[in-house]
Write an enzyme that holds these catalytic residues in place. Structure first.
Site, short mmCIF file in Angstrom:
data_model
loop_
_atom_site.label_atom_id
_atom_site.label_comp_id
_atom_site.label_asym_id
_atom_site.label_seq_id
_atom_site.Cartn_x
_atom_site.Cartn_y
_atom_site.Cartn_z
CB SER A 72 2.52 15.46 1.46
OG SER A 72 3.03 14.17 1.72
N GLY A 73 5.92 16.16 2.04
CA GLY A 73 6.90 16.22 3.14
C GLY A 73 7.99 17.23 2.84
#
Length: 80
Positions: A72-73
């Protein structure tokens, strides 16, 4: 822009550039056409383009057009 869903093969595999998830972006300039791809892989799992059809792109080098995310980063820093 051409988004293509796909696999998440390791980037070192020859077929990864054909089978992995990717965005293809094409820009028209006075000097001609520029085409580049963002390609996901085994670790970098999502490609995100910030540009939409019709958006203007700056004339300076290293113009940011998107990012490639791990889970998610983003990869490395906030922008790649």
């Amino acid at each position: 822009m051409d988004y293509r869903p796909g696999k998440f093969l390791a980037a070192m595999m020859e077929r990864a550039s054909l089978e992995n998830e990717q965005n293809g972006l094409r820009f028209s300039t006075e000097a001609g056409e520029i085409v580049f791809k963002q390609i996901a892989g085994l670790i970098a799992r999502r490609v995100v383009s910030w540009k939409k059809i019709g958006d203007k792109v700056g004339s300076r080098r290293a113009h940011r057009a998107g990012t490639i995310r791990v889970a998610s980063g983003p990869v490395g820093s906030e922008r790649c």
